[in-house]
Write an enzyme that holds these catalytic residues in place. Sequence first.
Site, PDB file in Angstrom:
ATOM      1  NE  ARG A  73      38.691  -7.517 -34.747  1.00 33.79           N
ATOM      2  CZ  ARG A  73      39.657  -6.179 -35.426  1.00 33.79           C
ATOM      3  NH1 ARG A  73      38.787  -5.063 -35.146  1.00 33.79           N
ATOM      4  NH2 ARG A  73      40.927  -6.837 -35.804  1.00 33.79           N
ATOM      5  CD  GLU A  78      35.355  -0.114 -35.633  1.00 36.32           C
ATOM      6  OE1 GLU A  78      36.276   0.070 -35.914  1.00 36.32           O
ATOM      7  OE2 GLU A  78      34.609  -0.723 -34.477  1.00 36.32           O
ATOM      8  CG  HIS A  98      38.271  -0.253 -32.431  1.00 36.98           C
ATOM      9  ND1 HIS A  98      38.030  -0.393 -33.294  1.00 36.98           N
ATOM     10  CD2 HIS A  98      38.692  -0.472 -31.497  1.00 36.98           C
ATOM     11  CE1 HIS A  98      38.436  -1.989 -33.338  1.00 36.98           C
ATOM     12  NE2 HIS A  98      38.885  -1.567 -31.682  1.00 36.98           N
TER      13      HIS A  98
END
Length: 319
Positions: free
Chosen positions: A234, A263, A282
């Site tokens: 994270r 994000e 990601h």
Amino acid sequence: MRILLTTCSYQDTPGPHHALMESQGWEIVRERGPLSEARMLELAGDFDAFLCGDDGITRAVIEKSLPRLKVISKYGIGLDKIDIPATKELKVPVLFTPGVNHDTVAEHTFLLLLALAKNFVYAIDGTRAGQWNRKTGSELFEKRIGLIGLGRIGQEVARRARAFGMEVHAYGNYWPEDIAEQFQITRHDSLDSLFSAVDIISPHTKLNAETLHCVNSDRLALMPDGSWVINTGRGELIDQAAIVAALDSGKLAGYAADVLDEEPPPADHPLLHHPKVIITPHVGSRTFESVPRQAMKSLTNLINALKGEGECNCANGVI
């Protein structure tokens, strides 16, 4: 049943989950997540279930979603974007998908680590520009990697690290003795001890109040100059300002991550354009193999929970 589907990789990747979802006869409303709390509040109240990614599911969202909302099915394992105490209090089951993406995330961790060690981006950018710039890299052999967390992903990173001839160190409350023995993992009783013993830090732990900014300036100072940090967990596990300062001072030779604190990030995000940083969007668990596994697990969890029968992985103990 009216279902809110927000996770993009679920929607974009082929697999049997699409046909199974269509066969349920549900009304599916598709959004492109991760959605902010504000957007979730706009949508809340009109759905029987969420099949979600990293959307902002706060107490306010949950309260506005009731009494219609019956279940939240998380596509993935990270639950920090969901107000779990509120779901417990309001009796909304939260389902998740452990054990479906540990291999691919471990692979992505090594992709990032190798890219830093071998100056991969620099080399590719140069040859694409018609240049032949040769920058000396580093071996991973006999480097010391420190893992924060030894769950499924941490174990797979350890497995790959040993294959590269690396020395593996770890810290975590969960400690599988058989895995530690198999991969000769040195156990540390504190994060400070871990940081002071390694050249590379790779966090693989859940985000909570205790792990927020667990990679910070005080701990980075314990590492040798020229160290690396890899983050496929994270974005908030690292103190961003501390990382930038360590990169600028030379304490860190590089930082590579698949996750950010925001994000998608704003164009002026300080990590996006730093010359010693590699950021991927990601995609660590986004493969043609892992997405169908994860999608099917999140979908079968949801189907079984709505039917009140069969197996479902409940993360908050409501069912």
